[in-house]
Design a protein around this motif. Structure first.
Motif, PDB file in Angstrom:
ATOM      1  N   VAL A  20       0.837  -1.198   0.000  1.00  0.00           N
ATOM      2  CA  VAL A  20       0.000   0.000   0.000  1.00  0.00           C
ATOM      3  C   VAL A  20       0.874   1.252   0.000  1.00  0.00           C
ATOM      4  CG1 VAL A  20      -1.742   1.302   1.290  1.00  0.00           C
ATOM      5  CG2 VAL A  20      -1.876  -1.196   1.187  1.00  0.00           C
ATOM      6  N   ALA A  21       1.911   1.251   0.841  1.00  0.00           N
ATOM      7  CA  ALA A  21       2.769   2.432   0.961  1.00  0.00           C
ATOM      8  C   ALA A  21       3.543   2.701  -0.319  1.00  0.00           C
ATOM      9  CB  ALA A  21       3.727   2.246   2.138  1.00  0.00           C
ATOM     10  N   THR A  22       4.001   1.650  -0.986  1.00  0.00           N
ATOM     11  CA  THR A  22       4.848   1.850  -2.165  1.00  0.00           C
ATOM     12  C   THR A  22       4.052   1.955  -3.462  1.00  0.00           C
ATOM     13  OG1 THR A  22       5.190  -0.550  -2.356  1.00  0.00           O
ATOM     14  CG2 THR A  22       6.822   0.694  -1.118  1.00  0.00           C
ATOM     15  N   GLU A  23       2.877   1.334  -3.519  1.00  0.00           N
ATOM     16  CA  GLU A  23       2.089   1.344  -4.746  1.00  0.00           C
ATOM     17  C   GLU A  23       1.044   2.457  -4.781  1.00  0.00           C
ATOM     18  OE1 GLU A  23       2.278  -3.565  -5.188  1.00  0.00           O
ATOM     19  OE2 GLU A  23       0.359  -2.547  -4.885  1.00  0.00           O
ATOM     20  N   ILE A  24       0.525   2.846  -3.620  1.00  0.00           N
ATOM     21  CA  ILE A  24      -0.602   3.776  -3.584  1.00  0.00           C
ATOM     22  C   ILE A  24      -0.179   5.179  -3.165  1.00  0.00           C
ATOM     23  CG2 ILE A  24      -2.917   4.166  -2.667  1.00  0.00           C
ATOM     24  CD1 ILE A  24      -2.622   1.659  -4.411  1.00  0.00           C
ATOM     25  N   GLU A  27       4.634   8.917  -2.763  1.00  0.00           N
ATOM     26  CA  GLU A  27       5.175  10.279  -2.694  1.00  0.00           C
ATOM     27  C   GLU A  27       4.990  10.956  -1.351  1.00  0.00           C
ATOM     28  OE1 GLU A  27       1.339  10.850  -5.218  1.00  0.00           O
ATOM     29  OE2 GLU A  27       2.554   9.177  -4.479  1.00  0.00           O
ATOM     30  N   LEU A  28       4.125  10.401  -0.478  1.00  0.00           N
ATOM     31  CA  LEU A  28       3.845  11.095   0.776  1.00  0.00           C
ATOM     32  C   LEU A  28       5.071  11.178   1.674  1.00  0.00           C
ATOM     33  CD1 LEU A  28       0.261  10.068   1.928  1.00  0.00           C
ATOM     34  CD2 LEU A  28       1.014  12.013   0.561  1.00  0.00           C
ATOM     35  N   THR A  31       7.270  13.966   0.461  1.00  0.00           N
ATOM     36  CA  THR A  31       6.612  15.236   0.766  1.00  0.00           C
ATOM     37  C   THR A  31       6.860  15.637   2.214  1.00  0.00           C
ATOM     38  OG1 THR A  31       4.884  14.887  -0.896  1.00  0.00           O
ATOM     39  CG2 THR A  31       4.372  16.402   0.910  1.00  0.00           C
ATOM     40  N   LEU A  32       6.740  14.694   3.134  1.00  0.00           N
ATOM     41  CA  LEU A  32       6.940  14.984   4.547  1.00  0.00           C
ATOM     42  C   LEU A  32       8.396  15.337   4.840  1.00  0.00           C
ATOM     43  CD1 LEU A  32       5.852  15.141   7.416  1.00  0.00           C
ATOM     44  CD2 LEU A  32       6.198  12.660   7.615  1.00  0.00           C
ATOM     45  N   VAL A  33       9.311  14.599   4.254  1.00  0.00           N
ATOM     46  CA  VAL A  33      10.737  14.864   4.473  1.00  0.00           C
ATOM     47  C   VAL A  33      11.090  16.284   4.017  1.00  0.00           C
ATOM     48  CG1 VAL A  33      13.055  14.217   3.660  1.00  0.00           C
ATOM     49  CG2 VAL A  33      11.453  12.456   4.449  1.00  0.00           C
ATOM     50  N   LYS A  34      10.578  16.693   2.863  1.00  0.00           N
ATOM     51  CA  LYS A  34      10.843  18.054   2.372  1.00  0.00           C
ATOM     52  C   LYS A  34      10.218  19.099   3.277  1.00  0.00           C
ATOM     53  CE  LYS A  34      11.363  16.839  -2.527  1.00  0.00           C
ATOM     54  NZ  LYS A  34      10.771  16.966  -3.893  1.00  0.00           N
ATOM     55  N   ALA A  35       9.005  18.853   3.745  1.00  0.00           N
ATOM     56  CA  ALA A  35       8.333  19.824   4.610  1.00  0.00           C
ATOM     57  C   ALA A  35       9.068  19.996   5.936  1.00  0.00           C
ATOM     58  CB  ALA A  35       6.898  19.388   4.863  1.00  0.00           C
TER      59      ALA A  35
END
Length: 258
Positions: A20-24, A27-28, A31-35
């Motif tokens: 689920v984490a890698t297929e769906i 990018e999240l 996104t969190l790491v950049k934020a």
């Protein structure tokens, strides 16, 4: 470990959450790491890290990363797949096995929202983050697609244990602000969406029935109630058909007050 935590650990070992984490939602984590502004040399803790959806991008950015999760099966999957070295530690988000003020960044990507006691979890996030350090969270909102999915499953799911709070509350800005209170400053809370493609609502439902622990547990609870299972089948497919493409989440960052 008490019975509630054992149940949670077993739930997330069901199905295939790493898929689920890698297929769906791959990018999240980035996104969190950049934020959070993760940079080389920083000490970063990913809480309720699963298989490392955020921990791995943080390590690729050059940080010294610890990925912590209650479910050892998820940590093993992350360790086996990670393209970069990082530390994997079994730990409860409500009682983290780390010293006070030991990390520059403490983050979680749709992870800590599933710990049942929200205040205890927030207390731990603040405790292990150094003064001036960053706390960063991505959590599904109550009104977004995953929040509505949990609302759809609720009448069919096992009753929550006493004192447990609904996971999507972590996607409500007011609730999260109240959990941290004046212990944090420089709060940024933004709603965003991630686009997810399924051919139709039935495909979404069937994917989650195979792979997503909370959905699997709900259907197991209905094993002797085929009419209710069929009704949930219809309700989840209708939910997917009605608006399953853009999933809303709250991106929350703050600094621990010095």
């Amino acid at each position: 470990m008490d019975e509630l935590k054992l149940r949670h650990r077993a739930m997330w070992a069901l199905g295939d959450y790493p898929a689920v984490a890698t297929e769906i939602i791959p990018e999240l984590g980035t996104t969190l790491v950049k934020a959070c502004g993760v940079d080389a040399g920083q000490r970063v803790l990913d809480v309720a890290a699963g298989s490392g959806n955020a921990a791995v991008p943080a390590a690729l950015a050059g940080a010294r990363v610890t990925a912590s999760d209650l479910t050892p099966e998820l940590l093993e999957a992350g360790r086996a797949a990670a393209p970069v070295p990082l530390e994997w530690v079994e730990g409860d988000a409500e009682a983290l096995p780390f010293p006070d003020a030991s990390y520059d960044v403490v983050m979680s990507c749709v992870g800590v929202m599933f710990a049942p006691h929200h205040r205890a979890t927030a207390d731990e996030l603040v405790r292990v983050c150094r003064p001036g350090g960053t706390i960063g969270l991505i959590n599904w909102t109550p009104s977004g697609f995953i929040g509505r999915m949990f609302a759809t499953m609720k009448p069919y799911a096992p009753p929550p244990p006493p004192g447990a709070q609904p996971p999507p509350l972590w996607g409500d800005e007011a609730h999260v602000r109240s959990l941290f209170g004046d212990r944090v400053t420089d709060v940024v809370a933004e709603r965003h969406t991630v686009h997810v493609d399924f051919p139709d609502g039935a495909a979404f439902r069937d994917y989650f029935k195979r792979n997503y622990g909370p959905t699997i547990v709900t259907y197991r609870h209905l094993a002797d109630r085929p009419e209710d299972a069929a009704a949930l089948d219809r309700a989840l497919a209708e939910l997917g058909d009605a608006g399953g493409a853009d999933w809303e989440y709250l991106l929350f960052t703050a600094r621990v007050r010095g």
